[in-house]
Design a protein around this motif. Structure first.
Motif, short mmCIF file in Angstrom:
data_model
loop_
_atom_site.label_atom_id
_atom_site.label_comp_id
_atom_site.label_asym_id
_atom_site.label_seq_id
_atom_site.Cartn_x
_atom_site.Cartn_y
_atom_site.Cartn_z
N PRO A 279 0.82 -1.22 0.00
CA PRO A 279 0.00 0.00 0.00
C PRO A 279 0.86 1.26 0.00
CG PRO A 279 0.06 -0.95 2.19
CD PRO A 279 0.80 -1.91 1.30
N ILE A 280 0.24 2.35 -0.42
CA ILE A 280 0.97 3.60 -0.63
C ILE A 280 0.30 4.75 0.11
CG2 ILE A 280 1.60 5.34 -2.37
CD1 ILE A 280 2.01 3.09 -4.37
N LEU A 281 1.14 5.56 0.74
CA LEU A 281 0.73 6.85 1.30
C LEU A 281 1.26 7.90 0.33
CD1 LEU A 281 -0.47 8.57 3.57
CD2 LEU A 281 1.61 8.17 4.90
N ALA A 282 0.37 8.54 -0.41
CA ALA A 282 0.78 9.35 -1.57
C ALA A 282 0.52 10.83 -1.35
CB ALA A 282 0.03 8.89 -2.83
N TRP A 283 1.52 11.62 -1.65
CA TRP A 283 1.36 13.08 -1.72
C TRP A 283 0.58 13.42 -2.98
CZ3 TRP A 283 5.24 16.73 -4.29
CH2 TRP A 283 4.87 18.08 -4.08
N ASP B 220 -1.64 8.71 10.46
CA ASP B 220 -2.46 8.01 11.46
C ASP B 220 -3.51 7.14 10.78
OD1 ASP B 220 -1.11 9.12 13.60
OD2 ASP B 220 -2.53 10.76 13.87
N LYS B 221 -4.20 7.70 9.81
CA LYS B 221 -5.24 6.95 9.10
C LYS B 221 -4.64 5.75 8.38
CE LYS B 221 -8.81 7.44 5.54
NZ LYS B 221 -9.46 8.37 4.58
N PHE B 222 -3.48 5.99 7.73
CA PHE B 222 -2.83 4.92 6.98
C PHE B 222 -2.44 3.77 7.91
CE2 PHE B 222 0.72 2.68 5.13
CZ PHE B 222 0.38 2.56 3.79
N PHE C 110 -6.27 -2.56 3.39
CA PHE C 110 -5.81 -2.30 2.03
C PHE C 110 -5.74 -3.60 1.22
CE2 PHE C 110 -3.38 1.13 4.41
CZ PHE C 110 -4.25 2.15 4.03
N SER C 111 -5.98 -3.48 -0.06
CA SER C 111 -5.77 -4.61 -0.99
C SER C 111 -5.33 -4.03 -2.34
CB SER C 111 -7.04 -5.44 -1.13
OG SER C 111 -8.16 -4.64 -1.42
#
Length: 334
Positions: A243-247, A293-295, A304-305
């Motif tokens: 999974p990705i935390l994206a700007w 925090d949410k991620f 996530f999938s």
């Protein structure tokens, strides 16, 4: 999805003369001697992966068969990449042009007047279609993403133990030093404050195997890029079920070759193919702690999938099917 005749695909790398006429030929030989065989670039990968997807579907094609296309002017020519192939000779065939073409319509405002047999322009994603629609008309433009090789980019790439919490994928192309201070450093500081380990890889400064190796050891990725027309790298990452935390800053397209003096367009996105299965986005460093925090909450609850998103939308086969659908629409309209 049956086609009686093979489709006719064309792609050549732009390689203009630089100093004197025909110097592109010795320069090509010298480059190969010094650097070895060139790695396929992003636009070449569009052609290669489309052909890969067609083979998987059992759909026949011809590649760069110029003799055939000149002798069968009623056949559709599918020209991928930059416009130099349009000037190779006087095309009499109906043309599907793209994807991987020029960056902005201001580069070719007279495209449809100059090349009157173009029946469809392909761009990589939805926001680019909106941009091109305003110049060429929405009926003349479609968006089409190249597929992701889901057999190569697979969860099996990941190691059993994942010692790195986040791989920071730095694809900031303009004003990099500014964003080191304003974005990257605050992100790193927040991760360290939370006791989260991280590594960094920077676009344009790594080899293919470097990404695979770093990706194999990380739990998640932080993707930093001003905007993407498709975003092959982050989609390859998603295909490994990472999974990705994206700007995703939004706003105007920022390419300094165009903005703000030649063209302004917005909003754009860094994740044009995306849903909640892929990860979480944040618009700026002030919103990063909340997004983190949410991620983390969603990650630890297995919410996530990301690979499922790729398998549902962006495999080689699905994208080749989308291409053939556009091809048939053009063929039926002739």
């Amino acid at each position: 999805m049956e086609l009686i005749e093979p489709i006719n695909l064309f792609y050549e790398e732009p390689d203009p003369d630089r100093w004197v006429k025909y110097d592109r030929y010795p320069r090509k030989i010298i480059r190969r001697l010094l650097r070895g065989n060139p790695r396929p670039g992003g636009v070449m990968m569009v052609a290669l992966e489309l052909m890969h997807g067609l083979r998987k579907l059992g759909i026949p094609y011809r590649f760069n068969d110029f003799d055939y296309i000149k002798n069968h002017t009623d056949s559709i020519a599918c020209i991928i990449g930059k416009p130099q192939l349009l000037d190779k000779f006087e095309w009499k065939n109906p043309i599907i042009f793209g994807a991987g073409i020029f960056s902005h319509p201001v580069d070719q405002l007279d495209l449809l007047e100059k090349y009157t047999t173009i029946k469809k322009i392909l761009v990589p994603g939805p926001w680019m279609k909106s941009l091109f629609d305003s110049y060429y008309g929405p009926e003349n433009v479609s968006y089409w993403p190249v597929g992701i090789d889901s057999e190569k980019w697979h969860p099996a790439l990941k190691k059993p133990e994942l010692p790195v919490d986040f791989l920071i994928y730095d694809k900031i192309r303009w004003e990099h030093s500014k964003f080191v201070a304003d974005l990257i450093a605050p992100v790193e500081q927040m991760l360290e404050k939370r006791g989260l380990t991280h590594e960094t890889i920077r676009y344009g400064q790594y080899k293919h195997q470097d990404l695979e190796e770093k990706l194999s050891r990380c739990k998640a990725v932080i993707f930093l890029c001003e905007h993407e027309t498709q975003g092959l790298a982050y989609q390859q990452i998603l295909a490994t079920d990472t999974p990705i935390l994206a700007w995703d800053r939004g706003g105007f397209w920022q390419d300094p070759a165009y903005f703000p003096h030649r063209a302004k367009y917005g909003p754009v996105t860094s994740v044009p193919y995306w849903d909640e299965k892929c990860g979480v986005t944040f618009p700026n460093n002030e919103m990063f702690p909340e997004a983190l925090d949410k991620f983390l909450e969603m990650y630890h609850s297995n919410s996530f999938s990301p690979r499922a998103y790729i398998m549902d939308n962006l495999t080689l086969e699905k994208c080749a099917e989308k291409y053939i659908k556009i091809y048939k629409e053009v063929e039926n309209a002739l």
